[in-house]
Write an enzyme that holds these catalytic residues in place. Structure first.
Site, PDB file in Angstrom:
ATOM      1  N   SER A  16      -2.827   6.841   4.652  1.00 55.20           N
ATOM      2  CA  SER A  16      -4.127   6.573   5.211  1.00 55.20           C
ATOM      3  C   SER A  16      -4.149   6.728   6.646  1.00 55.20           C
ATOM      4  CB  SER A  16      -4.546   5.237   4.779  1.00 55.20           C
ATOM      5  OG  SER A  16      -5.425   4.902   5.470  1.00 55.20           O
ATOM      6  N   TYR A  68      -3.265  -4.300   4.534  1.00 56.27           N
ATOM      7  CA  TYR A  68      -3.305  -2.869   4.055  1.00 56.27           C
ATOM      8  C   TYR A  68      -2.502  -1.820   5.111  1.00 56.27           C
ATOM      9  CZ  TYR A  68      -5.475   1.842   2.903  1.00 56.27           C
ATOM     10  OH  TYR A  68      -5.703   2.975   2.388  1.00 56.27           O
TER      11      TYR A  68
END
Length: 224
Positions: A127, A140
């Site tokens: 990501s 995250y």
């Protein structure tokens, strides 16, 4: 044909990667047992389901025992969430790392003999949060930084394998809709990458000629 195992294949990016690779690979479609996973396997010639709960490490060990050679392993399964450091308790941190890091490491570890036998390729869908942390994304982002470190260590330890980390910006998926709702915004799919675009990047990395080593691929949505 060579074989590829794709986790998180029942929807979103994982399903798009499965469709992108289907003309040239026999596919093992990883995911929790579901009608969506079964339907995808039925729609693709040469595809079978790999209905494993990735956080059940005994189940992972049992199911991977029968895989003797594996050409490509794509880690697409993952979870996300938004909350401040103050609001993020230990349970959230554990869940994030269990799925986004430990499950990736353990599945890879169990499949190393099969990957070595094929001179295989490991692709991790990371990501943009694995490159830069922002407010509200601590757990995250930390999990994505951790899996980035895992990929770099794996690359050093297994020089006969290729290891690619894909760092996409935000993608038009069901998870993205949930995240935008958490942020209190209106959802506009045109602002995000299409899953098929990420899938094409995965295929391009895999198809890089053997003398090249596509280590990191960064994708961002183009401004309109």
């Amino acid at each position: 044909m060579p074989t590829a195992l794709i986790t998180g294949a029942s929807r979103g990016v994982g399903a798009a990667i499965a469709r992108e690779l289907s003309p040239t690979y026999d596919l093992l479609l990883g995911g929790r047992p579901s009608p969506q996973l079964d339907a995808l396997a039925t729609s693709i010639d040469g595809a079978t389901t790999f209905p494993v709960e990735l956080t059940d490490h005994d189940e992972v060990a049992a199911e991977t025992e029968t895989i003797s050679e594996l050409d490509v392993l794509v880690h697409s399964a993952g979870i996300g969430g938004i909350s401040t450091v103050e609001e993020t308790d230990a349970q959230v941190w554990r869940a994030m790392f269990e799925v986004n890091v430990i499950a990736v490491a353990e599945l890879t570890r169990q499949l190393l003999p099969a990957l070595r036998a094929a001179g295989g390729h490991v692709v991790i869908i990371n990501s943009g949060s694995g490159l830069r942390a922002k407010a509200g994304w601590s757990a995250y982002s930390a999990s994505k930084f951790a899996v980035r470190a895992f990929a770099e260590a794996l690359r050093e330890e297994e020089p006969l394998l290729r290891v690619t980390s894909i760092f996409p910006g935000r993608i038009d998926t069901d998870m993205q809709r949930d995240l935008v709702a958490m942020e209190g915004g209106d959802y506009d799919a045109s602002k995000f990458l299409r899953p098929e675009t990420v899938a094409r990047a995965v295929r391009n990395a895999i198809e890089t000629p053997a003398d090249g080593d596509p280590q990191d691929v960064v994708l961002r949505p183009r401004p309109h």
